[in-house]
Motif scaffolding. Structure first.
Motif, short mmCIF file in Angstrom:
data_model
loop_
_atom_site.label_atom_id
_atom_site.label_comp_id
_atom_site.label_asym_id
_atom_site.label_seq_id
_atom_site.Cartn_x
_atom_site.Cartn_y
_atom_site.Cartn_z
N VAL A 594 0.86 -1.18 0.00
CA VAL A 594 0.00 0.00 0.00
C VAL A 594 0.90 1.23 0.00
CG1 VAL A 594 -1.78 1.27 1.23
CG2 VAL A 594 -1.82 -1.25 1.20
N GLU A 596 0.80 4.84 0.26
CA GLU A 596 -0.15 5.87 0.69
C GLU A 596 0.49 6.67 1.82
OE1 GLU A 596 -2.74 8.38 1.05
OE2 GLU A 596 -3.57 6.76 -0.21
N ASP A 597 0.50 8.04 1.68
CA ASP A 597 1.12 8.88 2.71
C ASP A 597 0.14 9.28 3.81
OD1 ASP A 597 0.87 12.23 1.36
OD2 ASP A 597 -0.32 10.44 0.93
N ALA A 599 -1.99 8.38 6.83
CA ALA A 599 -1.99 7.26 7.77
C ALA A 599 -3.39 6.65 7.93
CB ALA A 599 -1.44 7.71 9.13
N ALA A 602 -4.25 4.68 4.80
CA ALA A 602 -3.45 3.46 4.76
C ALA A 602 -4.00 2.41 5.73
CB ALA A 602 -1.99 3.79 5.09
N LEU A 603 -4.42 2.85 6.92
CA LEU A 603 -4.99 1.92 7.90
C LEU A 603 -6.28 1.32 7.38
CD1 LEU A 603 -4.94 0.65 10.72
CD2 LEU A 603 -6.13 2.70 11.57
N GLY A 606 -5.54 -1.24 4.69
CA GLY A 606 -5.02 -2.47 5.28
C GLY A 606 -6.13 -3.35 5.84
N SER A 616 -0.88 -6.88 4.08
CA SER A 616 -0.45 -5.62 3.47
C SER A 616 0.73 -5.03 4.22
CB SER A 616 -1.62 -4.62 3.46
OG SER A 616 -2.03 -4.31 4.79
N GLU A 617 1.48 -4.23 3.50
CA GLU A 617 2.59 -3.45 4.06
C GLU A 617 2.47 -2.03 3.52
OE1 GLU A 617 6.43 -5.11 3.55
OE2 GLU A 617 7.51 -3.31 4.16
N VAL A 618 2.70 -1.05 4.38
CA VAL A 618 2.48 0.35 4.01
C VAL A 618 3.82 1.02 3.70
CG1 VAL A 618 1.60 2.60 4.78
CG2 VAL A 618 0.40 0.49 5.41
N ARG A 620 5.01 4.95 2.90
CA ARG A 620 4.47 6.32 2.96
C ARG A 620 5.03 7.23 1.87
NH1 ARG A 620 1.48 6.45 7.35
NH2 ARG A 620 1.95 5.07 9.10
N SER A 628 10.72 -1.51 0.09
CA SER A 628 9.89 -2.69 0.35
C SER A 628 9.95 -3.67 -0.82
CB SER A 628 8.44 -2.25 0.60
OG SER A 628 8.36 -1.41 1.74
#
Length: 839
Positions: A594, A596-597, A599, A602-603, A606, A616-618, A620, A628
């Motif tokens: 993911v 996405e800046d 938060a 992004a949450l 997820g 998933s892994e974020v 930013r 990643s």
């Protein structure tokens, strides 16, 4: 020159000097006398003025006392007025006397005392008149006596002043007489000098007249000698001009503030002007960039045309100042030859790479058993042919790489790369090559370099490591071991490759990194090699800001090394753990990255992904996203187009240039999704869907399902290629996994697309009989559902095509497996036509 002439000239010079001295001395003396006379007259006049002023003061005082006395006896007003007038004149005279005696302190004090006493006398005289009016005041006689006493003292003062001035006047008159005496003596001396000078001049004239004949003879001889010297100089200049005129390059001698002094015949012919017309003109008229630091300039002819030239300037000093020699060399022909060379290389690129690709791939397929089993004798012959085709491919690729290095067109795509992984991949890729020589590759401990990273083009660094590893394998004894390791030293990452061979001869060390350098040509013919690998490796490493070298290894053999600047360490978050399966065992799940800046967003993503069975892994920003991707494998990627360090469209293009990102499904989730779709305009092959914020969960679920979709075979591929053998090779590589539809030209491809535009992939060769395959890209983007495009051409990768294609492979550089995997990934990344969202 004769001594007699020298003596005459010396006597004449002395006489002239004396006359000049007389004139100067006479003028200086006259000026001094005039100045002294004026000064003496001024001093005498001043003395007379002081005496006259003192006498005037004395007369005024006596007149005032006389008038007072008459006023005391007669009392008439006329005498009182006369006394007042006399007192005023006396006071003024005393004041003037004070002003006139400022140059003499003694006289100054007397004059001031006279002025003070005169004013006291004025008071006494007036007071005596006032007391008389009071009718015979008893103290009147005292006042009269006191006035008399003041009169006598004032008379004494005026007398002293007058006497002192008279003495001063006598001294000044005596000084004037002394000056007159000295002037008379000086006049007599000057007159004597004039007489002496005249005599010396007459003697010099006499001697000159006597020696005129000899002097004329000397002059004649000198003239003949000068004419001979001029003739020799003219002959030397003609010889020099002849040498210059026989030179093939234009030569110009520049002096006198940047003007041409000499021009040879080549310059006159090159610039289209007679040599005589070029002389005297500014050098900037012919070479506007004269004096710059560049080695090549643009020279201008008289007709306004120009030609490129190499310039060489040599500066020197001569009697008249600084000068320089300008040599020009026309490089028009060299430029033409370079263009021919470039065209030749382009021809080699296409005409050699295309058949080599067919030969190499066909042999690889036959050796791999695609055409069925073959006997051992046939297999041995095929393997010989396949190995030699590989050598020929390496030679062609090395020659083309060297040409691109020389012309500055070698492209680099640098990203953050783990150093240890680069070395491990290179060792694994070359292990089979080492096995041909019975050599094994062994990785050394990393010594603190496990997490070290470099900013480099992974493919080019792999090329350097492959050169070093292959050289080490070729020159190692059978059964030997090649050791490869990576360490961190003083902020640099150092790669090392050590063999146990016989080492590098001393006479070869200085040219080991030169082109086509080979220590032993007979041995090289046995081992194989072009002599270009180390030269190319040196250019690649230095482009990355590193250094490369070698040294004798302890115990025998050679240790090659190269260093690259190390990137700063970054904190990397651990990847999320796999979730449990339904049967209770740990089983890896699908993973999404993911990007996405925000938060909160992004949450939310997820959690939605978790509901549909995804981990998933974020990331930013773009930097974290590529970290990643370097660290883990992902099955899909969600992308926000508005990131803090890089816009999402640039990230997407960079992603498609990575081998692991060419086929990675991407779901764009952004507030400006529609705007991004317009900007990419069909170039975004592999984008599963474009979702606007706020997120539509059902549409996201469908997009995830599309990302997992994989073709079951039978996909249709349009292969635009004029070489029938290449088409057959690609068809053989894909086998039953795809249907290949060939098109031999742009016209055939356009006709096929007009009849049926539904293809899972389009493979395009750049060089086609009726134009460039890149001309087809614009037409593909305007199809209702643009298919991904794979450039498979003999031309090297052009960064300008990155925005228009999904991948690019170079013939003769691509293995069958890489070609198969790339095509397969591109086909699998395309969602089903019935479910593909429309723009």
């Amino acid at each position: 020159m004769p001594i007699q002439s020298i003596n005459i000239r010396a006597a004449t010079a002395v006489a002239a000097g004396l006359l000049i001295l007389l004139f100067v001395a006479g003028g200086a003396t006259g000026w001094w006398v005039l100045r002294d006379g004026v000064r003496q007259r001024a001093l005498v006049d001043h003395t007379h003025q002081v005496i006259e002023t003192a006498q005037a003061a004395e007369a005024s005082m006596l007149e005032a006392i006389a008038e007072r006395n008459q006023a005391l006896t007669g009392g008439e007003a006329r005498q009182v007025a006369a006394m007042d007038a006399a007192l005023v004149r006396g006071d003024q005279a005393a004041a003037d006397l004070v002003a006139l005696t400022t140059d003499n302190p003694t006289q100054q004090r007397r004059a001031q005392a006279l002025l003070a006493g005169f004013r006291q006398l004025d008071n006494r005289l007036r007071d005596s008149l006032v007391r008389r009016e009071r009718v015979l005041a008893p103290d009147l006689p005292g006042l009269v006596r006191e006035a008399g006493t003041l009169r006598r003292s004032l008379l004494a003062l005026t007398g002293d002043v007058t006497a002192a001035e008279r003495r001063l006047l006598d001294e000044r008159l005596r000084s004037a007489d002394e000056v007159a005496d000295r002037l008379s003596l000086l006049f007599v001396v000057l007159l004597g000098c004039a007489v002496l000078s005249s005599g010396l001049g007459l003697w010099a004239l006499y001697r000159h007249l006597r020696g005129s004949a000899a002097r004329y003879d000397d002059l004649a001889r000198s003239q003949r000698a000068a004419e001979a010297a001029n003739a020799a100089l003219a002959e030397s200049q003609e010889r020099l001009q002849s040498i210059l005129d026989h030179a093939r390059d234009p030569i110009l001698l520049v002096r006198d503030g940047g003007r041409v002094a000499v021009s040879n015949a080549a310059a006159a012919e090159q610039f289209g002007l007679p040599a005589a017309d070029m002389v005297g003109r500014p050098i900037l008229d012919f070479v506007p960039a004269y004096g710059s630091h560049g080695r090549e300039v643009l020279a201008l002819r008289a007709d306004g045309s120009s030609f490129p030239a190499e310039i060489s300037i040599g500066r020197y000093s001569e009697a008249g100042g600084d000068a320089s020699v300008c040599v020009l060399r026309d490089v028009t022909e060299r430029r033409r030859l370079e263009q021919l060379k470039s065209e030749f290389v382009s021809t080699v690129s296409h005409e050699l790479r295309t058949p080599l690709t067919s030969i190499r791939a066909s042999l690889g397929l036959v050796v791999g058993g695609v055409a069925g089993e073959v006997s051992e004798d046939v297999r041995e012959l095929l393997e010989i042919a396949h190995n030699n085709s590989e050598r020929l491919v390496l030679l062609v690729n090395d020659i083309l790489d060297m040409e691109k290095i020389e012309s500055g067109r070698l492209e680099f795509r640098r990203e953050r790369q783990p150093a240890a992984r680069l070395l491990e991949q290179a060792v694994e890729s070359n292990r089979a090559y080492g096995a041909q020589f019975g050599v094994d590759f062994r990785l050394l401990p990393r010594e603190g370099a496990a997490e070290a990273a470099v900013y480099a083009d992974a493919a080019r660094i792999q090329q350097v490591l492959a050169n070093l590893l292959s050289n080490a394998a070729k020159f190692s004894p059978p059964g030997g071991t090649v050791e490869a390791g990576v360490t961190v030293e003083a902020g640099d990452v150092v790669f090392r490759v050590r063999d146990h061979g016989r080492g590098i001869p001393a006479e070869f060390r200085n040219r080991i990194f030169q082109r086509f350098a080979q220590a032993d040509s007979s041995d090289v013919r046995q081992k194989g090699g072009t002599g270009l690998g180390l030269s190319i490796s040196k250019a690649i490493v230095e482009h990355h800001g590193g250094a490369i070298g070698f040294e004798d290894a302890p115990g025998g053999g050679t240790l090659f090394w190269f260093s690259l600047p190390r990137l700063a360490e970054r904190v990397i978050r651990p990847a999320p753990a796999a979730g449990p399966a339904a049967d209770g065992r740990e089983q890896p799940r699908r993973r999404a990255l993911v990007v996405e800046d925000d938060a909160d967003v992004a949450l939310l993503l997820g959690r939605i992904l978790g509901q549909h069975g995804w981990d998933s892994e974020v990331a930013r920003d773009a930097s974290e996203a590529f970290e990643s991707l370097d660290r883990s494998h992902f099955d899909a990627l969600t992308l926000d187009l508005m990131l803090p360090d890089e816009d999402g469209l640039s990230l997407f293009r960079r992603l498609r240039q990575r081998p692991d990102g060419r086929a990675l499904p991407v779901i764009v989730i952004s507030a400006i999704a529609d705007q991004g779709r317009v900007q990419l305009n069909g170039d975004a092959v592999g984008v599963v869907d474009w979702l606007d914020k706020p997120i539509d969960q059902s549409r996201l679920r469908d997009a995830l399902r599309h990302a997992l979709h994989s073709s079951d075979g039978g996909a249709r591929i349009l292969h635009v290629e004029d070489d029938h053998d290449i088409v057959r090779v690609v068809a053989a590589v894909m086998g039953d996994e795809a249907e290949i539809v060939p098109a031999r030209s742009l016209a055939d491809a356009r006709a096929i697309l007009a009849a049926d535009p539904h293809f899972a992939l389009v493979i395009v060769d750049v060089g086609l009989p009726d134009g460039s395959g890149l001309d087809l890209l614009g037409e593909l983007r305007h199809l209702p559902k643009p298919p991904p495009v794979l450039i498979f051409s003999a031309s090297d990768y052009d960064p300008g095509t990155a925005r228009h294609v999904a991948a690019s492979l170079v013939k003769s550089r691509t293995e069958n497996r890489e070609l198969h995997n790339t095509i397969r990934h591109l086909i699998e990344s395309l969602p089903p036509a019935t479910e593909t969202p429309t723009a």
